[in-house]
Write an enzyme that holds these catalytic residues in place. Structure first.
Site, PDB file in Angstrom:
ATOM      1  CG  MET A 134      -2.032  -1.042   1.121  1.00 18.90           C
ATOM      2  SD  MET A 134      -3.384  -0.743   2.282  1.00 18.90           S
ATOM      3  CE  MET A 134      -4.168   0.688   1.543  1.00 18.90           C
ATOM      4  CE  LYS A 135       5.200   1.111  -3.984  1.00 19.66           C
ATOM      5  NZ  LYS A 135       4.271   0.044  -4.448  1.00 19.66           N
ATOM      6  CB  ILE A 155      -0.777  13.074   9.655  1.00 23.02           C
ATOM      7  CG1 ILE A 155      -2.206  12.524   9.780  1.00 23.02           C
ATOM      8  CG2 ILE A 155      -0.744  14.326   8.785  1.00 23.02           C
ATOM      9  CD1 ILE A 155      -3.154  13.465  10.494  1.00 23.02           C
ATOM     10  CB  SER A 156       1.993  10.123  13.169  1.00 26.15           C
ATOM     11  OG  SER A 156       3.261  10.571  12.760  1.00 26.15           O
ATOM     12  NE  ARG A 199      10.092  -7.267 -15.438  1.00 22.30           N
ATOM     13  CZ  ARG A 199       9.377  -6.892 -14.379  1.00 22.30           C
ATOM     14  NH1 ARG A 199       9.518  -7.546 -13.229  1.00 22.30           N
ATOM     15  NH2 ARG A 199       8.524  -5.897 -14.458  1.00 22.30           N
ATOM     16  N   GLY A 219       6.146 -10.344 -11.168  1.00 27.21           N
ATOM     17  CA  GLY A 219       4.752 -10.252 -11.583  1.00 27.21           C
ATOM     18  C   GLY A 219       4.535 -10.700 -13.004  1.00 27.21           C
TER      19      GLY A 219
END
Length: 229
Positions: free
Chosen positions: A62-63, A67-68, A179, A208
């Site tokens: 999700m990266k 804010i904390s 790859r 992938g």
């Protein structure tokens, strides 16, 4: 037999296609990555089904960056899905908040250093300060580890350098941009073969399209595993 050093990215549009691919791969793959594209097509439901019904390990990519308080709340909610890995951006305040949210769960927090789709020209376009890519990744990885990250995401090119950091002892290195020999690089710019990535210090590799676009995804996954040292 599967090897959980291989994480297959389920970069397909929806749950139906994700489950169909997982069924084709069967016991050849035990670890899956679900990214933002899949999340909008029911990715959390897919993660739960693969985890609970099929015994697979799950990496939710999700990266997170906010804010904390927001990051902590988001991670606390996501940790209820018994995720194995969850990504956040590597800024120390984000990592600390994510670790607070994951407290009491087995979810490992992985910090993104610099996306494997970027090179120095891209960083210049983003107004990121001058410096060699290796130095920037090392700095971000070190700060993330100091903030409590369980591991980092980096390209294979930086794995050896990160593994040598004192702060990296006992931490995970997960490398996208992998790859198999002969595969197209796609949108990745800092790439390596599966064998090279593991030899250079990666604990897990993410693959992938070379697998799910292959006419026989199961055979493609088995070939990747066979190439691991």
């Amino acid at each position: 037999m599967s090897d959980d050093r291989l994480i297959v990215a389920l970069d397909v549009p929806n749950v139906v296609q994700g489950l169909a691919l997982a069924e084709k791969l069967g016991d050849a793959v035990s670890f899956y990555k679900i990214g933002l594209g899949m999340l909008t097509g029911g990715g959390l439901a897919l993660a739960n089904e693969l985890k609970q019904d099929h015994g697979k390990r799950i990496f939710l990519d999700m990266k997170l960056f906010d804010i904390s308080a927001t990051v902590e709340a988001a991670v606390r909610g996501l940790a209820q899905f018994n995720l194995d890995f969850l990504t956040v951006h590597g800024d120390p305040h984000v990592v600390r908040a994510a670790k607070e949210g994951a407290a009491g769960s087995d979810t490992k927090i992985l910090a993104v250093t610099i996306l494997t789709s970027l090179d120095r020209t891209d960083l210049d376009d983003c107004l990121i300060r001058d410096g060699e890519m290796l130095d920037l990744v090392a700095e971000r990885a070190g700060r993330a580890f100091e903030a409590g990250a369980d591991g980092v995401i980096s390209s294979p090119h930086e794995a050896t350098m990160i593994r040598a950091l004192p702060e990296a002892k006992g931490r995970l290195i997960v490398t996208p941009g992998v790859r198999p020999t002969g595969s197209a690089s796609g949108d990745q710019k800092r790439i390596a073969t599966p064998r090279q990535a593991i030899a250079d210090g990666a604990d897990h590799i993410v693959v992938g399209r070379p697998i799910w676009q292959h006419q026989d995804p199961r055979a493609a996954a088995q070939m990747v595993v066979a190439d691991l040292p």
